[in-house]
Scaffold this active site. Structure first.
Site, PDB file in Angstrom:
ATOM      1  CD  GLU A   1      -2.996  -1.000   2.258  1.00  0.00           C
ATOM      2  OE1 GLU A   1      -4.173  -1.281   2.044  1.00  0.00           O
ATOM      3  OE2 GLU A   1      -2.568  -0.737   3.390  1.00  0.00           O
TER       4      GLU A   1
ATOM      5  CB  CYS B   1       3.046   6.723   3.852  1.00  0.00           C
ATOM      6  SG  CYS B   1       3.594   5.252   4.724  1.00  0.00           S
TER       7      CYS B   1
ATOM      8  CB  CYS C   1       8.518  -6.594   7.044  1.00  0.00           C
ATOM      9  SG  CYS C   1      10.018  -5.982   7.859  1.00  0.00           S
TER      10      CYS C   1
ATOM     11  CB  CYS D   1       8.125  -5.348  14.857  1.00  0.00           C
ATOM     12  SG  CYS D   1       9.706  -4.717  14.272  1.00  0.00           S
TER      13      CYS D   1
ATOM     14  CB  CYS E   1       4.620  -4.447  12.773  1.00  0.00           C
ATOM     15  SG  CYS E   1       4.539  -4.037  11.027  1.00  0.00           S
TER      16      CYS E   1
ATOM     17  N   GLY F   1       7.452  -2.930   4.966  1.00  0.00           N
ATOM     18  CA  GLY F   1       8.816  -3.360   4.712  1.00  0.00           C
ATOM     19  C   GLY F   1       9.873  -2.574   5.456  1.00  0.00           C
ATOM     20  CD  GLU F   2      14.314  -1.687   8.132  1.00  0.00           C
ATOM     21  OE1 GLU F   2      13.557  -1.430   9.087  1.00  0.00           O
ATOM     22  OE2 GLU F   2      15.089  -0.831   7.651  1.00  0.00           O
TER      23      GLU F   2
ATOM     24  CB  SER G   1      10.741   4.823   9.028  1.00  0.00           C
ATOM     25  OG  SER G   1      10.449   4.220  10.266  1.00  0.00           O
TER      26      SER G   1
ATOM     27  CG  LEU H   1      14.493   3.382  20.763  1.00  0.00           C
ATOM     28  CD1 LEU H   1      15.763   2.969  20.042  1.00  0.00           C
ATOM     29  CD2 LEU H   1      14.724   4.679  21.534  1.00  0.00           C
ATOM     30  CG  HIS H   2       8.982   0.484  18.700  1.00  0.00           C
ATOM     31  ND1 HIS H   2       8.178   1.562  18.422  1.00  0.00           N
ATOM     32  CD2 HIS H   2       9.358  -0.014  17.499  1.00  0.00           C
ATOM     33  CE1 HIS H   2       8.072   1.704  17.114  1.00  0.00           C
ATOM     34  NE2 HIS H   2       8.779   0.773  16.526  1.00  0.00           N
TER      35      HIS H   2
ATOM     36  CG  ASN I   1      -2.572   2.494  14.345  1.00  0.00           C
ATOM     37  OD1 ASN I   1      -3.481   3.212  14.744  1.00  0.00           O
ATOM     38  ND2 ASN I   1      -1.480   2.976  13.778  1.00  0.00           N
TER      39      ASN I   1
ATOM     40  CB  CYS J   1       0.968   3.671  11.181  1.00  0.00           C
ATOM     41  SG  CYS J   1       2.713   3.848  11.090  1.00  0.00           S
TER      42      CYS J   1
HETATM   43  N1  SAH Z   1      10.259  -1.034   8.753  1.00  0.00           N
HETATM   44  C1  SAH Z   1      10.411   0.342   9.041  1.00  0.00           C
HETATM   45  C2  SAH Z   1       9.403   1.215   8.321  1.00  0.00           C
HETATM   46  C3  SAH Z   1       7.993   0.697   8.207  1.00  0.00           C
HETATM   47  S1  SAH Z   1       7.079   0.619   9.708  1.00  0.00           S
HETATM   48  C4  SAH Z   1      10.370   0.577  10.540  1.00  0.00           C
HETATM   49  O1  SAH Z   1      10.047  -0.338  11.281  1.00  0.00           O
HETATM   50  O2  SAH Z   1      10.701   1.681  10.949  1.00  0.00           O
HETATM   51  C5  SAH Z   1       6.731   2.345   9.999  1.00  0.00           C
HETATM   52  C6  SAH Z   1       6.452   2.680  11.449  1.00  0.00           C
HETATM   53  O3  SAH Z   1       5.196   2.097  11.867  1.00  0.00           O
HETATM   54  C7  SAH Z   1       7.485   2.145  12.407  1.00  0.00           C
HETATM   55  O4  SAH Z   1       7.882   3.107  13.342  1.00  0.00           O
HETATM   56  C8  SAH Z   1       6.761   1.023  13.069  1.00  0.00           C
HETATM   57  O5  SAH Z   1       7.317   0.721  14.300  1.00  0.00           O
HETATM   58  C9  SAH Z   1       5.357   1.563  13.149  1.00  0.00           C
HETATM   59  N2  SAH Z   1       4.339   0.545  13.405  1.00  0.00           N
HETATM   60  C10 SAH Z   1       4.342  -0.726  12.985  1.00  0.00           C
HETATM   61  N3  SAH Z   1       3.225  -1.366  13.410  1.00  0.00           N
HETATM   62  C11 SAH Z   1       2.500  -0.470  14.108  1.00  0.00           C
HETATM   63  C12 SAH Z   1       1.259  -0.519  14.779  1.00  0.00           C
HETATM   64  N4  SAH Z   1       0.521  -1.627  14.786  1.00  0.00           N
HETATM   65  N5  SAH Z   1       0.822   0.584  15.394  1.00  0.00           N
HETATM   66  C13 SAH Z   1       1.555   1.727  15.347  1.00  0.00           C
HETATM   67  N6  SAH Z   1       2.728   1.846  14.717  1.00  0.00           N
HETATM   68  C14 SAH Z   1       3.206   0.744  14.110  1.00  0.00           C
HETATM   69 FE1  SF4 Z   2       9.068  -4.124  12.099  1.00  0.00          FE
HETATM   70 FE2  SF4 Z   2       8.913  -2.111  10.319  1.00  0.00          FE
HETATM   71 FE3  SF4 Z   2       9.063  -4.657   9.497  1.00  0.00          FE
HETATM   72 FE4  SF4 Z   2       6.841  -3.817  10.655  1.00  0.00          FE
HETATM   73  S1  SF4 Z   2       7.636  -3.083   8.722  1.00  0.00           S
HETATM   74  S2  SF4 Z   2       7.932  -5.756  11.049  1.00  0.00           S
HETATM   75  S3  SF4 Z   2       7.665  -2.372  12.154  1.00  0.00           S
HETATM   76  S4  SF4 Z   2      10.621  -3.541  10.627  1.00  0.00           S
END
Ligand code: SAH
Ligand code: SF4
Length: 398
Positions: free
Chosen positions: A94, A107, A114, A118, A121, A182-183, A214, A237-238, A313, A356
């Site tokens: 998307e 975006c 990915c 995480c 996510c 994606g990363e 990011s 960071l988280h 989210n 997001c």
């Molecule tokens: N992979 C990269 C970029 C894509 S994710 C990264 O992780 O930075 C973009 C952002 O969305 C990241 O900061 C990620 O931690 C955040 N994100 C992922 N899942 C989310 C969720 N369920 N709620 C809020 N933010 C989320």
């Molecule tokens: Fe983690 Fe970003 Fe990949 Fe989601 S898209 S799994 S937040 S690295």
């Protein structure tokens, strides 16, 4: 057998120059091609009228301009627009356009799925399908920009953007964030090729401050990005310590916080602004206590940065909950009281579920999400200008 056509969207300026030279054409032809494709949004080689007929014939035989097919185009009531794009094999990615008073942010995605996985996510939970080609990455900006130029509502908005030169370019997208699926730093070469086009005056001419990568923290690639294409950097960071981050962002087991923060400090002198952004997804009872906020202060005290708190989210399989507004407020107060800069991410595009971290992994899964949860999803993306008031969001919560 005829060889497959090359996708001209895959080439940055240097690659286009090399391609054109390989066809024994003059260097200025490369510039013309870039302008036709990226500045004017033309995909039909027949329409590139100032190219010599013989050159057009060669190109028609060997090349094409191809972006990802659009499966769905959704409009939210607040002007947010979201496209679902087909990447083949039943998968989709998307792109989301978020118009604001003074900017239009796109975006975009860098991978289908990915591999980082995480905990919070949904993209990560769906696993990794494949890297997007550079043309598939820049193609998201290409089609969004040119599609939006024919949208009267979007056109009205560009008059408000302070982007230099917009009068000449008519540009609708003023900012790009690589915060879709994606990363980005695990698809490094293709992402850098696409970033170069975003910055190139012959293509989109965006300033480096308005393009954000990011990352979940791919340390060696942060160093390479500083050398190759130092755009704005946001680090996800988280968690304020390795024990928790190991669980939330598994990549931390490979690149722990000490190494990640050292890479951030090395990046700072190359960053387009004099700070980095850290993203921190607020998870109820997991990473949102006052003690953890204080730990975060200690961790980041010596780095020039801004902390962007993202309300989680939710998605059903996560088993996680969003922190309450009060908790987010209290967490932020600890950061602000310690002299840190912190903001909270606004939510946008609620009615089209453009969240997001909730972006589609595949078409089938996407349908399920919509059926289950069509009104609960929220999204957001903000790119923060240096003059933004950190406490503004606190007022909104009150
Ligand atoms: N992979 C990269 C970029 C894509 S994710 C990264 O992780 O930075 C973009 C952002 O969305 C990241 O900061 C990620 O931690 C955040 N994100 C992922 N899942 C989310 C969720 N369920 N709620 C809020 N933010 C989320
Ligand atoms: Fe983690 Fe970003 Fe990949 Fe989601 S898209 S799994 S937040 S690295």
């Amino acid at each position: 057998m005829t060889s497959p056509r090359v996708n001209l969207l895959d080439f940055d300026a240097d690659q286009m120059a090399a391609y054109v030279a390989g066809l024994n054409e003059k260097p200025f032809r490369a510039k013309q091609l870039m302008q036709w494709i990226h500045q004017r949004g033309v995909s039909d080689i027949n329409d590139m009228s100032d190219l010599a007929k013989s050159f057009r014939a060669t190109l028609l035989d060997k090349a094409e301009v191809l972006s990802l097919p659009i499966i769905k185009d959704e409009h939210a009531s607040d002007g947010t627009r979201k496209w679902l794009l087909d990447v083949g094999a039943g998968n989709a990615v998307e792109s989301v356009f978020i118009p604001e008073d003074d900017r239009g942010t796109l975006c975009i995605s860098s991978q289908a799925g990915c591999a980082v996985n995480c905990r919070f996510c949904s993209t990560g939970r769906q696993g990794f399908s494949r890297n997007l080609a550079s043309g598939e990455i820049i193609g998201q900006l290409w089609f969004a920009e040119h599609l939006l130029r024919s949208d009267p509502e979007a056109i009205r908005r560009i008059e408000k953007y302070p982007t230099p030169g917009w009068e000449h370019t008519g540009r609708v997208v003023s900012n790009v964030v690589m915060m879709g699926m994606g990363e980005p730093l695990l698809n490094y070469d293709n992402v850098v090729s696409a970033l170069r086009l975003m910055l190139d005056d012959r293509a989109y001419g965006l300033s480096r401050r308005r393009v954000t990568v990011s990352t979940s923290g791919v340390v060696p690639m942060i160093d390479r990005l500083a050398q190759d294409c130092p755009v704005a950097l946001a680090v996800s960071l988280h968690a304020p310590n390795d024990a928790l981050r190991d669980q939330l962002v598994p990549l931390n087991q490979k690149y722990p916080l000490r190494e990640l923060l050292a890479a951030c400090e090395r990046y700072l002198p190359f960053a387009p602004r004099d700070f980095l952004t850290f993203e921190y997804c607020m998870l109820d009872g997991v990473n949102d206590s006052d003690i953890q906020a204080k730990e975060l202060v200690r961790l980041l005290r010596n780095i020039k940065c801004k902390i962007n708190l993202i309300p989680f989210n939710p998605f059903p399989e996560s088993g996680l909950k969003r922190s309450s507004d009060q908790r987010i407020h209290a967490f932020a107060s600890v950061l602000l009281d310690a002299g840190m800069v912190a903001t909270v991410r606004k939510t946008r595009g609620d009615d089209i579920a453009a969240a997001c971290g909730q972006l589609a992994g595949d078409v089938v899964d996407r349908t399920r999400v919509r059926e289950r949860d069509v009104h609960s999803a929220e999204i957001e993306i903000t790119e923060v200008e240096s003059n933004e008031q950190p406490i503004e969001w606190l007022k909104k919560l009150n």
